[in-house]
Design an enzyme around this catalytic site. Structure first.
Site, PDB file in Angstrom:
ATOM      1  N   ARG A 245      -3.144   3.080   8.768  1.00 33.93           N
ATOM      2  CA  ARG A 245      -3.501   1.795   8.147  1.00 33.93           C
ATOM      3  C   ARG A 245      -2.295   0.885   8.026  1.00 33.93           C
ATOM      4  NH1 ARG A 245      -8.323   2.656   4.901  1.00 33.93           N
ATOM      5  NH2 ARG A 245      -8.731   4.879   4.842  1.00 33.93           N
TER       6      ARG A 245
ATOM      7  N   ASN B  71       8.025 -39.492  -2.509  1.00 36.52           N
ATOM      8  CA  ASN B  71       7.106 -39.888  -1.426  1.00 36.52           C
ATOM      9  C   ASN B  71       7.888 -40.650  -0.367  1.00 36.52           C
ATOM     10  OD1 ASN B  71       5.123 -38.911  -3.148  1.00 36.52           O
ATOM     11  ND2 ASN B  71       4.608 -40.935  -3.952  1.00 36.52           N
ATOM     12  N   ASP B  72       8.589 -41.682  -0.821  1.00 33.16           N
ATOM     13  CA  ASP B  72       9.386 -42.445   0.139  1.00 33.16           C
ATOM     14  C   ASP B  72      10.583 -41.637   0.631  1.00 33.16           C
ATOM     15  OD1 ASP B  72       8.367 -45.042   0.806  1.00 33.16           O
ATOM     16  OD2 ASP B  72       8.458 -45.491  -1.335  1.00 33.16           O
TER      17      ASP B  72
ATOM     18  N   TYR C 296      12.966 -34.425 -16.296  1.00 34.36           N
ATOM     19  CA  TYR C 296      11.506 -34.452 -16.412  1.00 34.36           C
ATOM     20  C   TYR C 296      10.868 -34.582 -15.029  1.00 34.36           C
ATOM     21  CZ  TYR C 296      11.682 -39.497 -15.617  1.00 34.36           C
ATOM     22  OH  TYR C 296      11.880 -40.726 -15.060  1.00 34.36           O
TER      23      TYR C 296
ATOM     24  N   GLY D 195      -8.150  -7.161   5.175  1.00 37.69           N
ATOM     25  CA  GLY D 195      -8.884  -7.118   6.433  1.00 37.69           C
ATOM     26  C   GLY D 195      -8.236  -7.873   7.576  1.00 37.69           C
TER      27      GLY D 195
ATOM     28  N   LYS E  14       0.835  -1.203   0.000  1.00 29.50           N
ATOM     29  CA  LYS E  14       0.000   0.000   0.000  1.00 29.50           C
ATOM     30  C   LYS E  14       0.867   1.250   0.000  1.00 29.50           C
ATOM     31  CE  LYS E  14      -3.794  -0.302   2.346  1.00 29.50           C
ATOM     32  NZ  LYS E  14      -4.534  -0.535   3.589  1.00 29.50           N
TER      33      LYS E  14
ATOM     34  N   HIS F 231     -15.919  -8.330   1.667  1.00 31.87           N
ATOM     35  CA  HIS F 231     -14.892  -9.176   2.293  1.00 31.87           C
ATOM     36  C   HIS F 231     -15.002 -10.619   1.802  1.00 31.87           C
ATOM     37  CE1 HIS F 231     -13.416 -11.858   5.508  1.00 31.87           C
ATOM     38  NE2 HIS F 231     -12.420 -10.984   5.551  1.00 31.87           N
TER      39      HIS F 231
ATOM     40  N   CYS G  22       9.132 -38.932  -9.785  1.00 34.64           N
ATOM     41  CA  CYS G  22       7.802 -39.508  -9.990  1.00 34.64           C
ATOM     42  C   CYS G  22       6.987 -39.547  -8.694  1.00 34.64           C
ATOM     43  CB  CYS G  22       7.891 -40.882 -10.627  1.00 34.64           C
ATOM     44  SG  CYS G  22       8.783 -42.063  -9.613  1.00 34.64           S
TER      45      CYS G  22
ATOM     46  N   ARG H  67      -3.348  -1.168  -6.365  1.00 32.90           N
ATOM     47  CA  ARG H  67      -2.400  -2.286  -6.411  1.00 32.90           C
ATOM     48  C   ARG H  67      -2.750  -3.141  -7.620  1.00 32.90           C
ATOM     49  NH1 ARG H  67      -5.451  -5.351  -1.499  1.00 32.90           N
ATOM     50  NH2 ARG H  67      -7.370  -5.433  -2.656  1.00 32.90           N
TER      51      ARG H  67
ATOM     52  N   SER I 177      15.121 -41.938 -10.968  1.00 32.84           N
ATOM     53  CA  SER I 177      13.853 -41.234 -10.803  1.00 32.84           C
ATOM     54  C   SER I 177      13.624 -41.080  -9.303  1.00 32.84           C
ATOM     55  CB  SER I 177      12.706 -42.019 -11.444  1.00 32.84           C
ATOM     56  OG  SER I 177      11.487 -41.347 -11.195  1.00 32.84           O
TER      57      SER I 177
ATOM     58  N   ARG J 100       3.216 -48.215 -12.008  1.00 33.44           N
ATOM     59  CA  ARG J 100       3.307 -49.075 -10.818  1.00 33.44           C
ATOM     60  C   ARG J 100       2.683 -50.415 -11.197  1.00 33.44           C
ATOM     61  NH1 ARG J 100       1.781 -43.900  -8.175  1.00 33.44           N
ATOM     62  NH2 ARG J 100       3.226 -43.445  -6.466  1.00 33.44           N
TER      63      ARG J 100
ATOM     64  N   MET K  68      -5.333  -7.176   9.176  1.00 34.68           N
ATOM     65  CA  MET K  68      -4.646  -6.369  10.192  1.00 34.68           C
ATOM     66  C   MET K  68      -5.475  -5.118  10.464  1.00 34.68           C
ATOM     67  SD  MET K  68      -0.706  -6.911   9.172  1.00 34.68           S
ATOM     68  CE  MET K  68      -0.930  -6.361   7.504  1.00 34.68           C
TER      69      MET K  68
HETATM   70  C1  PEP Z   1       7.647 -42.545  -4.284  1.00 35.51           C
HETATM   71  O1  PEP Z   1       8.024 -43.143  -3.282  1.00 35.51           O
HETATM   72  O2  PEP Z   1       7.756 -41.324  -4.446  1.00 35.51           O
HETATM   73  C2  PEP Z   1       7.014 -43.300  -5.382  1.00 35.51           C
HETATM   74  C3  PEP Z   1       6.703 -42.697  -6.523  1.00 35.51           C
HETATM   75  O3  PEP Z   1       6.706 -44.589  -5.133  1.00 35.51           O
HETATM   76  P1  PEP Z   1       5.425 -45.051  -4.303  1.00 35.51           P
HETATM   77  O4  PEP Z   1       4.593 -43.848  -4.040  1.00 35.51           O
HETATM   78  O5  PEP Z   1       4.751 -46.073  -5.135  1.00 35.51           O
HETATM   79  O6  PEP Z   1       6.072 -45.606  -3.074  1.00 35.51           O
HETATM   80 MG    MG Z   2       8.160 -45.278  -3.345  1.00 31.45          MG
END
Ligand code: PEP
Ligand code: MG
Length: 885
Positions: free
Chosen positions: A91, A773-774, A857, A100, A22, A448, A837, A335, A769, A567, A102
C-alpha cells in the site's frame, strides 16, 4: 536501523516524513502492542530516489528480502509457499493522507501453485481463486497499465455464461476459468506471462506504488490540498489478513468521535464478510459500528478499548481501519482523522475540557479556512418543499445546482452543478472539485465520496438508496429528473430537495452579528471560546476594508478594530457622476472649483457617517485612486451615440464634448496610467477637496463629543517626492480646519519602487499599508483584470503556482518586497505603523506571513474579519499542533 526499509517495530508516529503517515502510525500501533499484522515500510526517500533515477536504489531489494525473511519467521509462513503461503498487501502511504489517489495491490504472493495452498489452508478454494483473480486484475492495471475494462469484459462474460447476476454467485470452477482468461488478457496486453515468481511480483508492485505518486489524479489532489509535489510516498508491505472469510469475518472503518458533529463516542461502519476496499468504495451498504456489539461482542469491546488508547496517544480524534478474520481483530491503519469544520471546533474545545490539550493547542486544531466554511449559508427549511429523499449527511453545507451525471460534465459546466452518482471513485476528482455538491445512492460516511468531499469542504449527501440512477436520468419518489434539472442537497440533514431551495445565513454568522447567543449551542460556544482566545493571543490587529458606514458597522460587529482601507471612489458614483463630469470637463479654474465645492459636502457627510460608526478606532481613508475616465461613459458607447447623432444630421451636443474628453484621457494600460497620487498631482484641487472633507468631518465629530481617528492614505506612490508634494499641501489644509484632531498621513506601498525606496518614503509617511493587489500585479507584471481568467487555470494545472498569487501572497517574490519595505521603513522611522489592505489581508496563509513579517495589522473585507482574527491568534500561538491532512 536500516537505510531504505523500516520494520513496523522500528518506527514511530513522529517519522511521517520518512515513513509516510500510514507507515509511521502502523509503527506506533505496533510499538503500543496493538494487533497489527507484521510488516515493514519502504521509505519516501527510496521513492524519491526511484522517481529521480527511474530505477530501484542500490541495496533496496536486498533490504526488502531481509525484512521479508523476518516477517516469514514471525508468521511461520513462507512467501509464495505452495502449501501455506504468506500473502502481502502493498500500500502507498504519503506524509499527508491522499484518500484513494495512489495505488494499493493486495494478495501479492499468489501464483498457480500457492493459490491451491491458500485454498487448502482455509478450506475455501473459491475464496483462493477469487483472491487470485483480484490480484491479476489489480496487478495488471497498476503495474502494467492493462486497461481495467479488459478484465471487466471477461468477468461479465463469465457471469453471462454462468447465467448469474453477481460475481459472488460464480462457482470455484467458474472463477478458475476467469483466472485463466485474466492471464490471457495479461499476456496479450503486456507480451509476457503473469509473473509466477512472487519476489518479482513484490518488487514490481513496490515500483508501481512509487510511480503512482505521479498519477495525474494524485498530482491534482496535491495541488488542491496544497501538498508539496516532491515528498514522494512510502510503501507499506504487510501480511494479508482477510475480512472475507465468512460471517465471523469482516472489515470496518471507525472514528473515536463523530467526524461530522464532534459528538463524543465511537462511530463508524462495519461490513461483514468483506475486504477493506468494499467499505471505502461504498459498493455495499454497511451497518453501523454499534451493531458489531451484537455480531462479535469480544472484538467490539477490544476495538473500543484500542480506540480509547489511540485517542490518548494521539491526543486527538483518530480514525481507524480494522479487519476481523475469523473472530480475530487486526488493526490495519490509524491516523488523526479528518473532520468537518464544525466538528473541528467542537472537538478542540472538548479536548481542552477533558484536560488533553491547552487552549493554545486547541487554536492550532482549527483554521481560518474551516471558520470560513462555517460562515456559509444553509437552507431555509421553512421555505423548502417536501424532500425527494433523505440520504446520509456526509459533509455539511447547502448546495444548489443542476444535475450532472458524469465527472466530465461537471468539469465542463459553466453554472453551479450537483454531481449525482451511484458512487464515486478517484477518477471523479475533477468533477467533484467543479461541483457545488455531491449526491450518491450508495455508501456511508466513510465512502470515497464522503471522505473526499469532507476534505474539500464540499457539501455531500451519500447513500441515498432510493435514487434509481439510470444513465442520464434519476428516478426518486415517483419523479424522474434529468441532467440539467435543479436540485438542492443538504449535507447537514441528508435531505435532497427538488428545485432551488432558498438559503439562509449560517448560525455562526448570526452569532457574529449578535443575533444568536452562543449559550447552549456546542458549536457557537466552541467558536466563541476559540475566538476569544485568538483575540487575547494575537499580536496582529484586524481592520476592515469598508467604504460605507453600513460595511464598517458590520465589520465592527465582526470584531474589526479599525478601518484599514476606505476606498473613496464609490463616493464619486451614482448621482455624483455629473459633478465628476463637470470637474473633468471644466474649462476654467472657476468651473473646476465650483465642481469641487459641490463634491465637498457630499464627501464630508460620507466621512462623518463612517467616523461615527468607528468612533474611537482608526479609519484609514485613501484619497481617490482610479483613473478619472472610469467615471465617464465607455468610449465605445459614446462613439456609437455620437456616430448615430451625426448620421441623423443631429448635433451630438454634450456627448460630443464627453467623447473628446474620453479620447483625450484614453490610456492603453490604465492600471499603469494616470491614477492614484499621479492623478492627485495632475488635477489641481482634487486631493485638497478630499483632505478638507476629512478634516471638516472629523472636526464636526469632535464638536459633537465623538472621538474620530481618521488617517489619510496616499495611493500608488513610487517616489518620496510625490508623497512630499501631497503631504505639504495636505498639512497646510489640515492646519486651516479649526477643531480637527491630529490626522496622520501615510502611504500605500503598492509599486515595487516604493518598496525598494521605503527608507526614503518613510521620511514622509507616518504609516505604510501594503496594497498587495497592485504590488502583486506590478511585481509579476500580471494585469490583475485579465490574467486570472486568461491563463491562471493553466498555470495552476502546471504547478507554476500552487495558488493564485492574487489570493495567497507570493512569499518568495512579493513577500520579499514586503520584508524589504518593512526593514527599510522602520530603520528610518522606528514607530512606523505597517499594515496590509490588499485581498491577502483575509487569506489565512497570508495572515500567517504578515504576522511573521512583523506587520501591525491586516485589513480585509468585513466578512473575512473573523477568519483573520482567528488566524492572527493562531499565528502567535503556533508551536505545536496536529495536522490532520
Ligand atoms: C491594493 O492594490 O492592494 C489595494 C488595496 O488597492 P486597490 O485594490 O483598490 O487597487
Ligand atoms: Mg491598489
Amino acid at each position: 536501523m536500516t537505510g531504505y526499509v523500516y520494520d513496523f517495530i522500528e518506527g514511530n508516529k513522529d517519522l511521517k516524513d520518512l515513513l509516510g503517515g500510514k507507515g509511521a502510525n502502523l509503527a506506533e500501533m505496533t510499538g503500543m502492542g496493538l494487533p497489527v499484522p507484521p510488516g515493514f515500510t519502504v521509505t519516501t526517500e527510496a521513492c524519491r530516489e526511484y522517481l529521480r533515477t527511474g530505477t530501484m536504489p542500490a541495496g533496496l531489494l536486498s533490504e526488502v528480502e531481509h525484512h521479508l525473511q523476518l516477517m516469514q519467521t514471525r508468521m511461520g509462513k513462507t512467501f509464495g509457499d505452495a502449501h501455506d503461503p504468506l500473502l502481502l498487501s502493498v500500500r502507498s502511504g504519503a506524509k499527508f493522507s491522499m484518500p484513494g489517489m495512489m495505488e494499493t495491490i493486495l494478495d501479492v504472493g499468489l501464483n498457480d501453485a500457492s493459490v491451491a495452498g491458500l485454498g487448502r489452508q482455509n478450506g475455501d478454494e473459491r475464496f483462493a481463486w477469487d483472491s487470485y483473480r483480484r490480484l491479476i486484475q489489480m496487478f495488471g492495471r497498476t503495474v502494467f497499465d492493462v486497461p481495467g475494462g479488459a478484465f471487466e469484459t471477461e468477468l461479465a462474460a463469465a457471469r453471462a455464461t454462468a447465467g448469474v447476476a453477481t460475481d459472488a454467485e460464480l462457482s470455484t470452477a467458474q472463477l478458475q476459468d476467469v483466472v485463466y482468461a485474466y492471464q490471457k488478457v495479461f499476456q496479450e496486453h503486456t507480451g509476457r506471462d503473469f509473473p509466477q515468481a512472487v519476489h518479482e511480483q513484490l518488487f514490481l508492485a513496490i515500483g508501481a506504488v512509487f510511480r503512482s505518486w505521479n498519477a495525474e489524479r494524485a498530482m491534482l489532489y496535491r495541488r488542491q490540498e496544497r501538498i508539496p509535489q516532491d515528498l514522494g510516498t512510502a510503501v507499506n508491505v504487510m501480511a494479508m489478513v482477510f475480512g472475507n472469510r465468512g460471517e465471523s469475518s469482516g472489515t470496518g472503518v471507525a472514528f473515536t468521535r463523530d467526524p461530522a458533529t464532534g459528538r463524543r463516542g465511537a462511530y463508524g461502519d462495519y461490513l461483514r464478510n468483506a475486504q477493506g476496499e468494499d467499505v471505502v468504495a461504498g459498493i455495499r451498504n454497511t451497518v453501523s459500528l454499534g451493531e458489531l456489539a451484537t455480531i462479535d461482542p469480544v472484538s467490539y469491546r477490544q476495538l473500543l478499548s484500542i480506540m480509547q488508547r489511540l485517542e490518548q496517544r494521539y491526543r486527538d480524534l483518530c480514525d481507524i481501519e480494522f479487519t476481523i478474520e475469523n473472530g480475530k481483530l487486526w488493526m490495519l491503519q490509524t491516523r488523526v482523522g479528518k473532520r468537518t469544520p464544525a466538528a473541528a471546533f467542537v472537538i478542540a474545545t472538548q479536548l481542552v475540557d477533558e484536560g488533553t490539550i491547552s487552549l493554545d493547542e486547541a487554536l492550532q486544531r482549527v483554521s481560518g479556512e474551516q471558520l470560513a466554511q462555517l460562515m456559509f449559508p444553509s437552507f431555509d427549511t421553512d421555505a423548502a418543499p417536501p424532500p425527494l429523499t433523505v440520504g446520509v449527511p456526509a459533509s455539511p453545507g447547502a448546495a444548489v445546482g443542476a444535475i450532472v451525471f458524469a465527472s466530465a460534465a461537471a468539469a465542463a459546466a459553466t453554472g453551479p452543478v450537483i454531481l449525482v452518482r451511484r458512487e464515486t471513485n478517484p477518477d471523479d476528482l475533477p468533477g467533484m472539485i467543479a461541483s457545488q455538491g455531491i449526491l450518491t445512492s450508495r455508501g456511508g460516511k466513510t465512502s470515497h465520496a464522503a471522505v473526499v468531499a469532507r476534505g474539500m469542504g464540499k457539501t455531500c449527501v451519500c447513500g441515498a438508496e432510493e435514487l434509481r440512477i439510470d444513465g442520464d436520468s434519476v428516478t426518486v419518489a415517483g419523479r424522474t429528473l434529468h441532467a440539467g434539472d435543479v436540485i438542492s442537497i443538504d449535507g447537514t440533514t441528508g435531505k435532497v430537495y427538488p428545485g432551488a431551495v432558498p438559503v439562509r445565513p449560517s448560525p455562526v454568522v448570526r452569532y457574529f452579528e449578535g443575533e444568536l447567543s452562543a449559550h447552549g449551542d456546542p458549536l457557537l460556544a466552541a467558536v466563541e471560546r476559540l475566538m476569544t482566545h485568538a483575540d487575547h493571543s494575537a499580536r496582529l490587529a484586524v481592520h476592515a476594508n469598508a467604504d460605507t458606514a453600513a460595511d464598517a458597522a458590520r465589520a465592527r460587529r465582526f470584531g474589526a478594530t479599525g478601518v484599514g482601507l476606505c476606498r473613496t471612489e464609490h463616493m464619486f458614483l451614482g448621482d455624483r457622476r455629473q459633478l465628476v463630469e463637470r470637474l473633468i470637463l471644466a474649462d476654467s479654474e472657476a468651473e473646476r472649483d465650483e465642481a469641487l465645492a459641490a463634491l465637498l459636502p457630499l464627501q464630508r457627510n460620507d466621512f462623518g457617517d463612517l467616523l461615527a460608526v468607528m468612533d474611537g478606532l482608526p479609519v484609514t481613508i485613501r484619497l481617490i485612486d482610479p483613473p478619472l475616465h472610469e467615471f465617464l461613459p465607455p468610449l465605445e458607447e459614446l462613439t456609437a451615440r455620437v456616430a448615430r447623432a451625426e448620421a441623423l444630421g443631429e448635433d451630438p451636443g454634450h456627448d460630443g464634448t464627453l467623447l473628446a474628453a474620453v479620447r483625450r484621457m484614453h490610456e492603453q494600460n490604465p492600471m499603469l496610467g494616470l491614477r492614484g497620487v499621479r492623478l492627485g498631482l495632475v488635477v489641481p484641487g482634487l486631493f485638497a477637496m478630499q483632505v478638507r472633507a476629512i478634516a471638516q468631518a472629523a472636526a464636526a465629530r469632535v464638536a459633537d463629543g465623538g472621538d474620530p481617528r481618521p488617517e489619510i492614505m496616499v495611493p500608488l506612490v513610487g517616489a518620496v517626492q510625490e508623497l512630499e508634494t501631497v503631504r505639504a499641501e495636505a498639512e497646510s489644509i489640515l492646519a486651516g480646519v479649526p477643531g480637527a484632531p491630529p490626522i496622520r498621513i501615510g502611504t500605500m506601498i503598492e509599486v515595487p519602487r516604493a518598496a525598494l525606496t521605503a527608507g526614503q518614503i518613510a521620511t514622509a509617511a507616518e504609516f505604510f499599508s501594503f496594497g498587495t493587489n497592485d504590488l502583486t500585479q506590478m511585481t509579476w507584471g500580471f494585469s490583475r483584470d485579465d490574467v486570472e481568467g486568461a491563463f491562471f487555470g493553466r498555470y495552476l494545472a502546471l504547478g507554476i503556482f500552487a495558488a493564485s498569487p492574487f489570493e495567497t501572497i507570493d512569499v518568495d517574490g512579493v513577500g520579499e518586497l514586503v520584508h524589504i519595505a518593512v526593514d527599510r521603513g522602520r530603520a528610518v522611522r522606528s514607530g512606523l505603523t505597517v499594515g496590509v489592505c490588499g485581498e491577502h489581508g483575509g487569506d489565512p496563509a497570508s495572515v500567517r506571513f504578515f504576522h511573521d513579517a512583523g506587520l501591525d495589522y491586516v485589513s480585509c473585507s468585513p466578512f473575512r474579519v473573523p477568519v483573520a482574527r482567528l488566524e492572527a491568534g493562531r499565528a502567535t500561538t503556533r508551536a505545536t499542533g496536529s495536522d490532520s491532512r
